[in-house]
Structure formats: C-alpha cells, structure tokens
Scaffold this motif. Structure first.
Motif, short mmCIF file in Angstrom:
data_model
loop_
_atom_site.label_atom_id
_atom_site.label_comp_id
_atom_site.label_asym_id
_atom_site.label_seq_id
_atom_site.Cartn_x
_atom_site.Cartn_y
_atom_site.Cartn_z
N ALA A 569 -8.81 -18.39 7.98
CA ALA A 569 -7.71 -18.90 8.80
C ALA A 569 -6.47 -19.19 7.97
N THR A 570 -6.66 -19.45 6.69
CA THR A 570 -5.51 -19.79 5.83
C THR A 570 -4.52 -18.64 5.68
N GLY A 571 -4.94 -17.46 6.03
CA GLY A 571 -4.07 -16.29 5.83
C GLY A 571 -2.91 -16.20 6.79
N ALA A 572 -2.97 -16.88 7.93
CA ALA A 572 -1.91 -16.74 8.92
C ALA A 572 -0.59 -17.30 8.40
N CYS A 573 -0.59 -18.55 7.91
CA CYS A 573 0.66 -19.13 7.41
C CYS A 573 1.13 -18.43 6.15
N SER A 574 0.19 -17.94 5.35
CA SER A 574 0.58 -17.21 4.13
C SER A 574 1.28 -15.91 4.48
N ALA A 575 0.82 -15.25 5.55
CA ALA A 575 1.38 -13.96 5.92
C ALA A 575 2.80 -14.07 6.45
N VAL A 576 3.20 -15.26 6.93
CA VAL A 576 4.55 -15.42 7.47
C VAL A 576 5.41 -16.30 6.56
N TRP A 577 5.03 -16.46 5.29
CA TRP A 577 5.85 -17.14 4.29
C TRP A 577 6.17 -18.58 4.72
N ASP A 578 5.19 -19.27 5.26
CA ASP A 578 5.39 -20.64 5.73
C ASP A 578 4.74 -21.59 4.74
N GLN A 579 5.48 -21.97 3.68
CA GLN A 579 4.87 -22.72 2.58
C GLN A 579 4.54 -24.16 2.97
N ALA A 718 4.13 -9.38 -4.26
CA ALA A 718 4.38 -8.61 -5.48
C ALA A 718 5.63 -7.72 -5.37
N LEU A 719 6.13 -7.52 -4.14
CA LEU A 719 7.30 -6.65 -3.96
C LEU A 719 8.54 -7.17 -4.68
N PRO A 720 8.88 -8.48 -4.63
CA PRO A 720 10.04 -8.96 -5.39
C PRO A 720 9.89 -8.74 -6.89
N GLU A 721 8.64 -8.78 -7.38
CA GLU A 721 8.42 -8.53 -8.81
C GLU A 721 8.72 -7.07 -9.14
N LEU A 722 8.31 -6.17 -8.25
CA LEU A 722 8.59 -4.75 -8.46
C LEU A 722 10.10 -4.49 -8.43
N ILE A 723 10.79 -5.16 -7.51
CA ILE A 723 12.25 -4.98 -7.42
C ILE A 723 12.93 -5.43 -8.71
N GLU A 724 12.52 -6.58 -9.23
CA GLU A 724 13.14 -7.10 -10.46
C GLU A 724 12.85 -6.19 -11.64
N ALA A 725 11.58 -5.77 -11.79
CA ALA A 725 11.22 -4.93 -12.93
C ALA A 725 11.91 -3.57 -12.84
N ALA A 726 11.92 -2.98 -11.64
CA ALA A 726 12.54 -1.66 -11.48
C ALA A 726 14.04 -1.72 -11.74
N LEU A 739 12.47 -2.97 -1.66
CA LEU A 739 13.22 -3.90 -0.82
C LEU A 739 13.03 -3.58 0.66
N ASP A 740 13.04 -2.30 1.00
CA ASP A 740 12.82 -1.91 2.39
C ASP A 740 11.47 -2.43 2.89
N ARG A 741 10.45 -2.35 2.06
CA ARG A 741 9.14 -2.86 2.45
C ARG A 741 9.14 -4.39 2.53
N LEU A 742 9.87 -5.02 1.60
CA LEU A 742 9.90 -6.48 1.58
C LEU A 742 10.52 -7.06 2.85
N VAL A 743 11.64 -6.49 3.28
CA VAL A 743 12.34 -7.07 4.43
C VAL A 743 11.51 -6.95 5.70
N GLN A 744 10.59 -5.99 5.75
CA GLN A 744 9.69 -5.89 6.91
C GLN A 744 8.78 -7.12 7.00
N SER A 745 8.57 -7.77 5.85
CA SER A 745 7.73 -8.96 5.81
C SER A 745 8.56 -10.23 5.91
N GLY A 756 15.04 -16.64 1.24
CA GLY A 756 15.54 -16.87 -0.11
C GLY A 756 15.08 -15.79 -1.07
N ILE A 757 13.81 -15.41 -0.98
CA ILE A 757 13.30 -14.32 -1.81
C ILE A 757 13.99 -13.01 -1.46
N GLU A 758 14.22 -12.78 -0.17
CA GLU A 758 14.89 -11.56 0.26
C GLU A 758 16.32 -11.52 -0.28
#
Length: 919
Positions: A569-579, A718-726, A739-745, A756-758
């Motif tokens: 059940a913990t995955g729902a809030c994690s999936a929508v970036w609700d810290q 992990a997508l923001p990490e890939l954006i920074e490294a790339a 970034l295109d994949r990140l904004v979908q999330s 903020g991450i976006e």
C-alpha cells in the motif's frame, strides 16, 4: 535494593582448570562494578562446566543483585517462560517504568488482560527494568541452558543484550551453541580440561587408586569434560572403577546420561516416579509436583530418599542438580509413563490460572487424535496471541493439528497453524504444515488457501521469482469462493511481480483485475488495486487521480490490513511524489506493526520509513532505524535487503561503503530474482557518482535504473539523476529524452516535490533567463518541502550555473548555503563538490562534515536532536530502544563534545531539522 539471590559471603570455590575463564569473568564483573554494562555468551558442550562458572559468578557477586534463569526444554514453546523466571524478582519495580512499558510486561506475564504488546516494547521494558534495578547496586543476570529458552525470551534477551551500555548490568548466557538471536554477541568458548587438570579432578572423586592406564583411558574418553569425570565413579563398584570395567563405549553426553540413569535406577519406585513428575513439570512448583505425584500413588511420605539428594532437591521449589538429570529422567521413561505423568499434571493445573500449560500437558498425555484436546489447544493459541506470544500460539496450533483425526478439519487447522508459524517467523514449520494441509484431503477452497500460503512464504523468504506466479494462481483459485480475499491476493501478486520485474505476471494480474466485478462500496484495497492496474495498463497520467485517492484511503488502514498487505500500500503515495503522506503513512504503519508484535513484517516497514527519512536528510534517525531493522531481521532470521543502508551511504557520498553495498545488493538481488533490488542499487549508484562528479559512471547506472519499465517508483526517481549526468557529459538528447519521461510522472502529481524536481531538471537543459527562472522556481518549491537534500542540490546546480555565467557573487551565495547544508547533513561527496565550486569562485572554503562540526556519532546526534526538541530521557529511550540511563550517558558525552553543560545549550549547538530543510 535488597540483593537478589546473593550467595554466601565466603566467596566462590576455585574450579579446577578454569583460571583463564574465571579471569575473564572477573574482568567483566569489575567493569560492571565500575558502572559499565557487559554481555557474554558462554558456549560449550553439555557438562563442560558452564553451569559451574555461572555458580561461581553468583557466589562472587555477593555485593550485587543476582538474577538467575534457566531454559527448560519442555518450556520452549511457552512464550516468555525464561523471561518470567529472570524478571519475577523485579516485578515490584514495574511502577518505576514508563506506563506503556509497565503495561507490556504486565500483559506478557499475565498480570493484566490487554491487547498483545509489541515485542520490541517488551524488550525495551525489560531493558528499563534491569536499568532501574541496577541503580541501587550492580546487577548480574545469569541464564543457563540458553539453547532451550523459548523463542520470545531469547528474542527479547538478545535485543536487550545488544543495547546494554551504561546500566551496570552483567548478562551471561550459557548455551551449547548460540542461535541466530545470540550470534554476534561477545562470547567465550568453554572447552574440555587439559589432561593434567582432568587427572587432578578425577583424583578428587575416585574412591580408590587407579591404574595409570585406566586413568589415561578415562581421561581420554571424557575428553576433558568435567561433569563426565565427576560422574564417572558414581553408580559403579570399586572393582568396576579400579579395573575400568565400567567404561562405556559411548559419547560423553551418553555417558553422562547413563551415569545419571544408573543412579536413578537404584532409587525406590516412588522416588523415581516423583523425579519423572518433576522432570515433566517445568515450573519447579513443589506443591504442583506433589499433588500430581499423589494422583499417581506417590504419598507425601515418599520423600527424596538417600542417594537422590544430589540429583533432586524438593523444598520450596523443585530443582535438579544438573539439567542433564532432568533430560535423562524424562527421556528414559516409557511413552506410557510420560503420558500418565502429564495427565496427572494436567489434572492438578488450574484451568483458569494457567490454561496454556494445562492444554500443553493434555496434549502430551494424548494417546492419539483427540478433538477435545485439539479445541483446548486452539483456545490456548488464542490466549497466547492475546499476550503477544506468537511463537507459543503457533506451537499450540501445530500440536492441535497432530491431534486432529478428521482429514478435512485437519487441513483447515494445518493452514491456520502454517499462518501462525509464518507470523512467528518459523518458515520451516509453516512449510511443513502447508504440506500437511495438502496431504489431508483438502477441498478446493483449502487448496487455494494452501497455494496462497506458499506464495506468502516465497515472498517473505526473499524468493522473488517464485512468489508472484504462486500468488496469481492462488488469486484465480480463490475468486469463486471469496472475491475479497481474491482481490487481496491479486494485490500481493502485483507487488511481488513488481519486485521481481516479471512483466508477464504484472500484465496478467492487471487483466484479471479488469475482469473483476465492481465492488459496491470500494475499500482502500479495491482503490489501490484499481490504481495499480490503471498505472500498469494506461500510464501515470491516467492513474494519478486513482493513485491519489488510494494514497488517501490507505493512509489510515487498520492494523489487520497493514499486517496483511500494508507493504504494497505504501507505493501509492510514493508513485505520486507525495512526501508528506509518505512520511505520515510509513510512520503510522511502523507504529502499528510494532504494537502488533509482528516481527516478520516489521523490518520491511522500518526499512521503508528509513528510506523516507533519508530522503529528507534525517540521516541520524534513518541510521537508528536501519540498526533496528537489522536487529529485527536477525531476531527472525529473515533476509533483509540493504536498501536503506545503500541509499544512506550513497547520499552521504561514502564511496567505498556505498560501492560495496551496491555490489552486494546487485549480487543478492540477481540470485533471488529481485529485479527491483538491481534497480534500487543502480539508482543509489547514480546518486553516489553524481555527488562524486563521476558522470560517466553515474549516467551508465542511471540508464540501468530507468530501464525497468514496470517499476513505478525508483525508476522515476532515477530520471533526474540521468538528466544531470547526461547534461554534464554533453549528451543533450539523452537528457531531453529522460526529461520527457520525467514530466509524465511529475506534472500529473502537482506536488512541490515533483514540480521542484521537474523545474530543476528543466533548468539543466535550459539557458539564459529561462534557466535562471527555473532554478529559482525549483528552490522555492523544494523549500516548501522537507526534502533537504533535494533543496541543497538545487542550490548547488544553480550555483554551478551562475558561476559558469560569470555571476560569481550570486554563485557564492547559493554555493555557500548548499555547502553548509550538505555539511550539516553529512552529504560528504556533494559537500566536497560544492566546496570545489566555491573555491572556483574565489572564496576560501574548508572541507567540512558532520564530524568536523560536532564530532558526534550518528546515535549521539540523534539523541541530541531529540533532547533539543524537548523529549525526556525516557521518551528518547522509548523511541530509540535504549534505557534512560544509556540516553543520559550519551548526553553527557554530547555535552562534553559540544562544550555545553545542559540541554539548554543544544538549541544553539545543533541546527534544527527545520533549519536543515530550509537552508
């Protein structure tokens, strides 16, 4: 405090050949007398002298309080039996404990009726009880035959032993071989005597001169075992001793047992029967023993006769001279004799005051299937569960299965016993009873339940590739009988398949869910299952509203649901970036699981909370939770993935430690079929190497972490990490694709964390005023969250961008704040990266870390932070599973290191959590 169990003041008699061992014990006793705590596990074979060393310690500790307890083989299934022995003399001190701790001990010791307490709360209560008792005088706790302690007691004492620090308590546990709960504690092997000492000891008990060759043979066959040497001549004639005709071609334990049996055989029948009753009655209750013996025709006149006084003592209590006497007497009796004795003990045991032991005696007396006794055992299991005794409940249910004659009824009971065994962490027993159910002519519903149990066992055991197919099959089988349980099982199958990376199973589960009838009144589980199905089949944007509804619904799950499927059940809030919902939900679930005493689930929930706290920069709290999760996992023997420790080491930037954990995790996850583990390890790797500015390695790891198309959490983070490294490598196309994949999330969720991450990620691939505005937006949004590491990283990236844009003054401001934040949190690699950037702007900046600022350990920092927030020593101890005296001891060291004299100085000496989050 009155001395508890003090021995005569004459001091201990010297033991032959034990000078080295005794020197070590004296050293420990001296440390405890000086105000420290010590723990030691004495390990060695039966009869080698462990009990004698404990006796010598009890005699030597004449100025201390002495508590003694002994594990008893026949009591191994009765929860907290050994703990009750140890703590009974201190129960008058319960009012000195915090209310919840006192209530926990009152419940497990049967002094009150209440909800079953959390086993960790019981352990903390015992720690507090020992700490309180040691305020008056040093306390010595001696536990013999620890290999026969009941599981609940050994878990509690193992937990307590690892947390004794400043309580003036010495705990010595003697065991033949330490189990998992005692592994890692300081130990001292007790081995056989050398030949010279063996001869000396043998001469003290030999009634006649021995031929040298006979003496050598006795010494050789005894293998230095003191009890074997002492018992050699007992029960043998002078001729047998002198000529060596009494020697046995047997192992030392067999020799000892036979020696005791030879002596018992010379006693009167009444005395032998009395000894058998005493062997079967583990409490040492003299009144109970005599009343049971009288039912068997042994009158009170039949006292322990001449020759038995050194085997058995009957006064206020019944005690055997050595545990092997009890074992020998009981094992030598015929099956019918044992049954008769247990039948008599059941008859004289009060069914209201001690129903569990009465049921246990009835079960031991049964000659075959007995439905009446099986029902008694089921009731005993219910009572055991009510006091937090999950291992005892499982044992009662297992015995009930054995006494069930009807095959269908046996199948049902076997499944219940398997479930209780799983809850108690006894996976082997759970598997055995699933097999019993499958062999007992189960109906189709029971067969489906057995399949479900096998899937749960596979998942709990870490066998990722096996769990999901079993759970999917179970859900499909359960669907015709109970749609609610089928839905729950589909949910567990989805979660198991996500962890294993089994796309075909994930798709199959979602298709099956789509075909289920709509529930009239959706439960949280139904909302969650629907949300995950939409997420898998239609994507993040379509699933976000459903995920948000599910996150809100699952934030207040009842404990029963948390224990069954809360981990997924913990995955729902994690999936929508609700810290915020993440933290409150994870914290609540840990609390509920603790209170339920469900050790199987506890490490998973604690680990999840530790990851959440790490993401907020609360490294001290996370490290404490990681230690707690490891302790809980060790207590149950369940393998625990090192995800929290991995994530913590990566954010701290400790390259050697993190790299070792990354390699370990990838190896473990690959071997157990846990693709989620590989994804998590690669995510940690990209964070680590971005901090170290090793962008090639970071980008490679990020590509691996983001390639898991079905995993909805870590692969997105992990997508923001890939954006920074790339971006740092000049790989603009990879950065834009990520970034295109990140904004979908992030865009659908709309939280400050996500947006903020976006914004920070967009800024990396933007230029001019657009980049400037995006960095400022990222800092503003992340500043409204508690995600301190992400905020500091936004400032670092902005400062780096400003420096490259030749705006050195503005860059210094951002880099200085970032450097201070990283240093305060202990993010060493990112702090060094920020320091180098500061130097490049022309400002001097020294390398800093938490240690250079305060020189506090992680535990000291956590204790200091809680004290600064106003928690009392007792409250801090309750949260961190320490005694209040240990908290006090740590605070004294904190004050010394910080150069302050009281708690009032902590506010200025330490930054607050809010300061770390908004710097």
């Amino acid at each position: 405090m009155e001395s508890i169990g003090n021995s005569a003041a004459s001091g201990p008699a010297r033991l032959v050949g034990r000078d080295d061992e005794w020197s070590e014990l004296e050293r420990l006793l001296a440390a405890v007398r000086s105000g420290e705590s010590r723990v030691l596990v004495l390990r060695g074979d039966a009869g080698v002298g462990k009990s004698a060393l404990l006796g010598q310690m009890a005699a030597a500790a004449e100025d201390c309080g002495v508590l003694r307890a002994q594990g008893i083989e026949s009591e191994m299934e009765l929860s907290f039996a050994t703990l009750h022995q140890l703590c009974t003399p201190l129960l008058d001190r319960l009012p000195n404990l915090p209310r919840l701790q006192a209530a926990a001990l009152e419940t497990v010791f049967g002094l009150r009726i209440a909800s079953p307490p959390d086993q960790f709360l019981v352990a903390l209560a015992v720690l507090s009880l020992l700490s309180d008792a040691s305020r008056d005088q040093p306390l010595v706790c001696l536990v013999d035959d620890a290999q026969w302690m009941d599981r609940a007691s050994v878990q509690v004492l193992g937990f307590v032993a690892r947390r004794l620090q400043a309580e003036s308590v010495l705990m010595i546990l003697a065991t033949r071989e330490p189990g998992a709960e005692l592994q890692g504690l300081p130990d001292l092997p007790v081995t056989g005597l050398g030949d010279a000492d063996a001869r000396t000891l043998l001469d003290t008990v030999t009634p006649t001169a021995l031929d040298e060759r006979i003496r050598d043979r006795i010494v050789a066959e005894a293998r230095g075992n003191p009890l074997a040497l002492l018992e050699f001549s007992r029960g043998l004639s002078t001729t047998q001793v002198a000529g060596g005709f009494g020697l046995l071609n047997a192992t030392v334990p067999e020799q000892l047992e036979q020696s005791f049996l030879n002596r018992v055989a010379e006693l009167s029948p009444a005395t032998r029967l009395l000894m058998l009753v005493a062997a079967a009655e583990p409490l040492g209750d003299a009144d109970l023993t005599w009343r049971a013996a009288e039912r068997l025709g042994v009158t009170v006149d039949a006292t322990v006769g001449q020759g038995a006084e050194d085997l058995l003592a009957v006064d206020e209590s019944v005690t055997f001279r050595h545990p092997l006497v009890r074992t020998a007497v009981y094992r030598a009796a015929s099956t019918e004799e044992r049954r008769a004795v247990h039948r008599a003990l059941a008859a004289v045991t009060d069914e209201h005051l001690d129903p569990e032991r009465r049921a246990w005696h009835l079960a031991a007396a049964a000659t075959g299937p007995d439905e009446t006794v099986a029902i008694e055992l089921e009731l005993a299991a219910e009572r055991a569960q009510a006091t937090g005794g999950l291992p005892a409940a499982a044992a009662f249910l297992q015995r009930a299965v054995i006494l069930t004659g009807d095959a269908t009824l046996r199948a049902g009971r076997a499944l219940i016993a398997a479930g209780a065994s799983l809850q108690a962490g006894d996976f082997d027993a759970a598997r055995r009873f699933v097999e019993v159910a499958e062999r007992s002519d189960p109906d189709e519903f029971q067969s489906a339940q057995a399949r479900l149990m096998r899937g749960q066992l596979a998942f709990a055991s870490g066998l990722g590739a096996d769990a999901a197919p079993l759970l999917l099959d179970a859900a499909q089988r359960l669907q015709p009988f109970t749609i609610d349980l089928a839905r729950e099982t589909y949910l567990m199958a989805w979660g198991a398949a996500i962890f294993a990376g089994q796309g075909d199973i994930i798709i199959a589960v979602c298709r099956a869910v789509e075909e289920l009838p709509e529930p009239a009144e959706p439960r949280p589980l139904d909302l969650l299952l629907e949300a995950y199905a939409v997420l898998t089949t239609e994507g993040r944007a379509a699933a976000t509203p459903a995920l948000q509804r599910a996150a809100a619904a699952t934030a207040r799950l009842p404990v029963e649901d948390v224990l069954r499927w809360g981990w997924v059940a913990t995955g729902a809030c994690s999936a929508v970036w609700d810290q915020e919902t993440m933290l409150s939900t994870f914290t609540r679930q840990v609390q509920l699981v603790r209170e339920a005493g469900a050790l199987v689930q506890l490490p998973i929930h604690i680990s999840t909370l530790a990851v959440a706290l790490t993401g907020r920069g609360e490294f001290g709290a996370a490290a404490t939770l990681i230690d707690e999760a490891d302790a809980a996992a060790a207590a149950t023997g369940i393998p625990l993935a090192p995800y929290p420790a991995l994530w913590l080491a990566a954010l701290r930037g400790r390259e050697a430690e993190a790299s070792a954990l990354i390699a370990e995790t990838i190896g473990w996850a690959g071997a157990t079929g846990q693709r989620h583990g590989v994804t998590t390890a690669q995510w940690a790797s990209t964070v680590l190497h971005n901090g170290l500015a090793k962008y090639d390695t970071a980008a490679a790891a990020a590509r691996e972490a983001t390639a898991n198309n079905y995993e909805p959490w870590v692969s997105a983070w992990a997508l923001p990490e890939l954006i920074e490294a790339a971006e740092r490598l000049g790989d603009d196309s990879s950065a834009r694709e990520a970034l295109d994949r990140l904004v979908q999330s992030t865009t659908p969720s709309g939280t400050d964390w996500a947006l903020g991450i976006e914004a920070r990620s967009r800024a990396l691939i933007s230029t001019g005023t657009e980049a400037d505005a995006l960095y400022r937006d990222a800092i503003e949004r992340l500043g409204r969250t508690k995600m301190a590491p992400e905020l500091a990283r936004a400032r670092l990236l902005y400062g780096e961008w400003l420096r490259r844009d030749s705006r050195r003054v503005d860059a210094r401001e951002q880099l200085r704040i970032a450097h201070e934040s990283f240093s305060a949190m202990g993010m060493e690699a990112f702090a060094e990266r920020a320091r180098r950037e500061l130097v490049a702007t022309g400002e001097k900046a020294r390398r800093r870390s938490v240690e250079t600022r305060t020189d506090l350990t992680a535990q000291e920092l956590q204790i200091a932070s809680l004290a600064r927030e106003g928690l009392s020593n007792q409250e801090i101890g309750a949260r961190l599973f320490l005694s209040s005296r240990t908290v006090e001891w740590h605070l004294r060291k904190v004050f010394s290191k910080l150069g302050i004299s009281s708690r009032r100085g902590l506010r200025d000496a330490l930054p607050s959590r809010e300061q770390l989050s908004t710097a």
